[in-house]
Design an enzyme around this catalytic site. Structure first.
Site, short mmCIF file in Angstrom:
data_model
loop_
_atom_site.label_atom_id
_atom_site.label_comp_id
_atom_site.label_asym_id
_atom_site.label_seq_id
_atom_site.Cartn_x
_atom_site.Cartn_y
_atom_site.Cartn_z
N THR A 239 20.94 -50.41 36.74
CA THR A 239 20.95 -51.66 35.99
C THR A 239 22.26 -52.42 36.23
O THR A 239 22.29 -53.64 36.08
CB THR A 239 20.77 -51.40 34.48
OG1 THR A 239 21.61 -50.31 34.10
CG2 THR A 239 19.34 -51.07 34.14
N LYS B 90 23.32 -56.61 36.70
CA LYS B 90 24.43 -57.34 36.06
C LYS B 90 25.26 -58.06 37.12
O LYS B 90 25.65 -59.22 36.96
CB LYS B 90 25.31 -56.38 35.26
CG LYS B 90 24.58 -55.75 34.08
CD LYS B 90 25.29 -54.52 33.52
CE LYS B 90 24.32 -53.71 32.66
NZ LYS B 90 24.81 -52.36 32.34
N HIS C 73 13.16 -41.48 33.20
CA HIS C 73 14.32 -42.15 33.82
C HIS C 73 14.91 -41.37 34.98
O HIS C 73 16.04 -41.65 35.38
CB HIS C 73 15.42 -42.38 32.78
CG HIS C 73 15.07 -43.31 31.67
ND1 HIS C 73 15.36 -44.66 31.70
CD2 HIS C 73 14.43 -43.09 30.51
CE1 HIS C 73 14.94 -45.22 30.58
NE2 HIS C 73 14.36 -44.28 29.83
N LYS D 3 24.87 -40.67 43.61
CA LYS D 3 25.27 -42.08 43.66
C LYS D 3 26.23 -42.36 44.82
O LYS D 3 26.53 -43.49 45.15
CB LYS D 3 25.91 -42.48 42.34
CG LYS D 3 24.93 -42.44 41.15
CD LYS D 3 25.61 -42.79 39.83
CE LYS D 3 24.73 -42.58 38.62
NZ LYS D 3 23.74 -43.67 38.41
N LYS E 247 30.06 -46.92 37.89
CA LYS E 247 28.87 -46.21 37.37
C LYS E 247 29.31 -44.78 37.12
O LYS E 247 30.40 -44.39 37.51
CB LYS E 247 27.73 -46.26 38.37
CG LYS E 247 28.14 -45.86 39.81
CD LYS E 247 26.99 -45.97 40.80
CE LYS E 247 26.73 -47.37 41.29
NZ LYS E 247 25.37 -47.80 41.09
N ARG E 248 28.45 -43.97 36.46
CA ARG E 248 28.79 -42.57 36.30
C ARG E 248 29.05 -41.93 37.67
O ARG E 248 28.44 -42.32 38.67
CB ARG E 248 27.65 -41.82 35.59
CG ARG E 248 27.53 -42.18 34.12
CD ARG E 248 28.81 -41.86 33.36
NE ARG E 248 28.99 -40.42 33.24
CZ ARG E 248 28.61 -39.70 32.20
NH1 ARG E 248 28.06 -40.29 31.15
NH2 ARG E 248 28.79 -38.40 32.18
#
Ligand code: 26Q
Length: 840
Positions: free
Chosen positions: A678, A682, A379, A576, A570-571
């Site tokens: 992911t 969504k 991952h 990111k 998100k985290r």
């Protein structure tokens, strides 16, 4: 192991009386009646019991009875089919709430609603009282939960194995703009969904020494002696499929002290000491580790990982021996273990150990069985995130496993030497043991060597694994490597969380999409229908209103539903690039302050996410977002043009409100760093448009929906690597007026009036030529893409058309498709429809 049977023979005679019960009613009246029974008789409630918890427990028990019939049915059916099974081993199952999903999958949405109404109760309120089961950090844990839903829906015999953490992911509070962590005691009021199965308790060994002796026939026999043992007690959670009578199992292990612990201490005369030892044992499953570099190498984490692997394997072997005896020749044909990242990869040496030491299987046969039963999912692409454990710690905690790992390595390196004679450098690179001053076990390499399948989670990710991070292994075993692009379950992420949109879709194309998401493509032609667009818009407005309400309550910030809702949840992690989002917000603020607001699109920006408790910069990013929000929202010049909010405690149940109310989904990681993502799926499913880089699954999302319905920006993964060597953020800043002003504003202390200098570290990281995330390199492209977004949003009709196209093209991102691919290419299970009377 196992309880003793009843000695008399009456049981056999009466068994059908005890097991063949009439099916429970699935209508509102039966549900209401059973609810009252559980409320009064089971929970002992009376007229004073008005707490929502009593209603919640009564409803869960009512549903659980109905699930129980189907659960047993499913297990009998699997048993009789003697089918091949898959075990999904994961340190995390981020399940969120269970009630709403159970009602949906049982096909009882209307009946339960009517039953509750008949009792004067509000279903929504009961469902929302449920505490999230936050047994995961983020994407990897939620993926495991979505997988379970799809496996049950596809009627595949898959068991989830995980850990029953007493404390899940920490709760996040924001105080003075800073993250505070609080323990998440999620089972404080009990967990009515779980069923303790003490009869399947396993014994797990730690510590001690590994010894060798010769048995009577002269064969070497290893012994793991002087161990300190802990018990693993399983708790089962039912996983109902979507309206198909199947109920699969999630089995979570809980640690407990063995009896002799107490006894030995008792004999030594210290009763209280023995209770302390009990505590030490029970610590193992006390808390979920946050995904945190500072937590790396913690012994307790390795204990947890081995605890999961050993308990689960012993459980599977116990059942194998029960049905097949000690003949393991068919074991790998009948059993497959999918490892969710390297976290459970102790399973490889542990299966070797159990086969050799407990069941007298020789090395060659044990290795054939093991390496044909294990499959590994990777991952991450960040080399620093690959798991490594100090050899010394392994030797102390799991000496027998270390022996086996060394032997696996010796044999593996012989294979490498045969393939590339004399290439010592390659042997050093590929060794399972990193020979640094502190030698380490490389868990990813162990997982690859011990598995028959290695997969990435999006096409780009799998490609980059094969020609980058894991290249040597791909050269050796190209056929082992494959891709399985992630997905999300539409049961939770559309049908469950967005009933108005689900209803509109069902009215338009029928309800088949709930178990066949590709059918959403039938929506595409309707994008040209003005009446349908009007309905779509109305439904999206409902979602935005609900989200605005959440933000009002949780953040005390008002979002106007006619504005563009721009969301990044998100985290919090540098790769990111929440910072890129911050730079854009500051840029918009700067434009407003300069009066550059002609053709303005009002925008509400929402950020949310948890920072690992030891990740200093991530925590500072949270502080920055909160400070920007304070300045922007408090500036009268800004008016309704821009709003910023940070939502505390982002979690599964929050996302269920967020994704239906989002217009713009931010997926802006540095290309080549996000394995898949992911959240992006969504949002898309719920009709959001994406602004994103060519990273992870974004690439496949864009390909599915068409470039014209996606806001692309930024360097590609290749460009990132090329330009890294000649990256000069200061020069880029100097050459870009807008960016220059943004950085100056940041540096001026405008967002840290009362705490000067607190953002210096962030500014330095942005300005560094060594910034691995190259945030400054993508600023201009991001701002330009955001301009296009703003322009596009002002043409509401065109926007809604694009929104419909996004939902219509999201079919591929169902975990039903992902699981079908795992099954076709890795697992090779036969679907087994549940047999029996009360199956639907
Ligand atoms: C490891 C050692 C010690 C303590 C914690 C950990 C740990 C825990 C969780 C390491 C990593 C994780 C979680 C990783 C994760 O969620 N990865 C994400 O997986 C998603 C599902 O495949 C992808 O979509 C995301 O791109 C990826 O970041």
């Amino acid at each position: 192991m196992g309880y003793p049977p009843l000695r008399s023979s009456v049981h056999a005679l009466h068994a059908p009386l005890l097991t063949d019960l009439p099916a429970l009613g699935m209508d509102a009246a039966s549900i209401a009646s059973d609810f009252r029974h559980h409320f009064a008789h089971n929970l002992g409630c009376d007229r004073h019991c008005t707490a929502v918890r009593y209603y919640y427990d009564s409803l869960v028990l009512t549903l659980r009875d109905r699930i129980m019939e189907r659960w047993k049915n499913t297990q009998y059916t699997y048993e009789e089919a003697d089918s091949r099974s898959v075990y999904y081993l994961s340190m995390e199952f981020l399940m969120g709430r269970t009630l709403g999903n159970a009602v949906l999958n049982l096909g009882l949405v209307d009946e339960v609603e009517r039953a509750m109404t008949s009792l004067g109760l509000i279903m929504e309120e009961i469902a929302e009282s449920e505490h999230d089961a936050g047994l995961g950090n983020g994407g990897l844990g939620r993926l495991a939960a979505c997988f379970l839903d799809s496996c049950a829906t596809l009627q595949l015999p898959v068991v989830g194995y995980g850990i029953r953490y007493v404390y899940g992911m920490f709760r996040q509070r924001i105080e003075n703009g800073r993250q505070l962590e609080e323990p998440d005691h999620w089972m404080r009021h009990g967990n009515p969904w779980e069923l303790k199965r003490a009869e399947f308790t396993q014994r797990i060994r730690f510590g001690g020494r590994s010894e060798v002796s010769r048995d009577s026939s002269g064969r070497l026999q290893a012994h793991w002696v002087d161990t300190q043992d802990v018990l693993a007690i399983p708790y089962d959670i039912p996983i109902p499929g979507y309206r198909n009578g199947t109920v699969n199992t999630l089995r979570l292990w809980s640690a407990a002290a063995t009896d002799e612990f107490d006894l030995s201490e008792f004999n030594a005369g210290s009763y209280t000491e023995s209770v302390r030892e009990k505590n030490v044992a029970e610590h193992i499953t006390m808390v979920l580790y946050p995904n945190d570099a500072s937590e790396n190498g913690k012994e307790l984490r390795l204990r947890q990982q081995y605890f999961l692997a050993s308990a689960s394997l012993q459980d599977v072997l116990r059942q194998w021996v029960h049905w097949h005896g000690r003949d393991f020749s068919e074991f790998s044909a009948k059993n497959c273990f999918q490892l969710n990242d390297t976290h459970p990869s102790c399973a490889i040496p542990e299966l070797m150990r159990l086969l050799m030491d407990e069941y007298d299987v020789g090395w060659e046969e044990a290795w054939a069985i093991t390496s044909r039963s294990m499959a590994y999912t990777n991952h991450t692409l960040l080399p620093e995130a690959l798991e490594r454990w100090p050899v010394r710690m392994f030797r102390q905690l799991l000496p027998r496993l270390l022996d086996i790992i060394f032997e696996i390595n010796a044999r593996f390196l012989t294979e490498v030497a045969q393939r590339w004679p004399g290439d010592i450098e390659r042997q050093r690179r590929m060794s399972l043991i990193e020979e640094t001053p502190v030698p380490m076990v490389r868990m990813a390499y162990l997982a690859i060597v011990g598995s028959f399948s290695v997969n990435g989670v999006a096409e780009l990710h799998s490609r980059l694994l094969a020609c980058g991070l894991l290249r040597d292994f791909h050269d050796l075993w190209p056929l082992k490597f494959n891709n399985k692009t992630n997905g999300v379950t539409q049961r939770r992420w559309l049908a469950g969380c967005n009933p108005p949109l689900a209803q509109l879709i069902t009215n338009a194309i029928g309800e088949g999409w709930v178990s066949d998401l590709d059918r959403l493509s039938m929506l595409a032609p309707l994008a040209e229908n003005a009446d349908f667009r009007a309905r779509w818009r109305a439904v999206r407005r409902i979602g935005k209103t609900r989200l605005a309400h959440l933000i009002q309550t949780e953040c005390r910030v008002s979002f106007d539903t006619s504005a563009l809702f721009d969301v990044q949840v998100k985290r919090i992690h540098e790769y990111k690039r929440q910072l890129l989002n911050c730079l854009h917000i500051i840029h918009l603020y700067d434009r407003i302050k300069r009066g550059d607001t002609s053709d303005w699109t009002p925008r509400c920006v929402l950020l949310g996410g948890k920072a690992a408790p030891g990740y200093r910069i991530a925590k500072r990013i949270i502080k920055l977002v909160n400070n920007i929000a304070k300045v922007v929202n408090g500036d009268p010049d800004v008016g309704g043009l821009l709003r910023v909010a940070f939502l505390p405690d982002y979690r599964v149940s929050a996302m269920e409100v967020i994704c239906p109310g989002t217009d713009l989904s931010e997926q802006i990681s540095t290309a080549g760093k996000e394995a898949s993502g992911t959240g992006n799926m969504k949002f898309m499913m719920n009709g959001a448009l994406t602004i994103g880089t060519l990273d992870g699954a974004n690439i496949e999302i864009r390909a599915a929906v068409g470039a014209e319905n996606f806001f692309l920006f930024g360097l590609t993964a290749e460009e990132v690597e090329e330009q890294r060597h000649a990256y000069h953020p200061d020069a880029i800043i100097a050459a870009d007026e807008d960016l220059f002003r943004v950085i100056k504003l940041l540096e001026s202390g405008h967002f840290s009036q009362f705490e000067p200098g607190i953002f210096q570290e962030i500014i330095d990281s942005l300005r560094s030529p060594h910034d691995p995330w190259m945030t400054i390199a993508d600023f201009r492209a991001f701002v330009n893409a955001q301009r296009q977004v703003a322009t596009a949003y002002r043409d509401q009709d065109a926007w809604i058309r694009m929104s419909i196209y996004n939902t219509a093209a999201s079919g591929r991102f169902s975990t039903d498709r992902t699981i079908a691919e795992y099954n076709r290419e890795i697992w090779r299970l036969t679907p087994i429809p549940a047999q029996g009377s009360n199956t639907l």
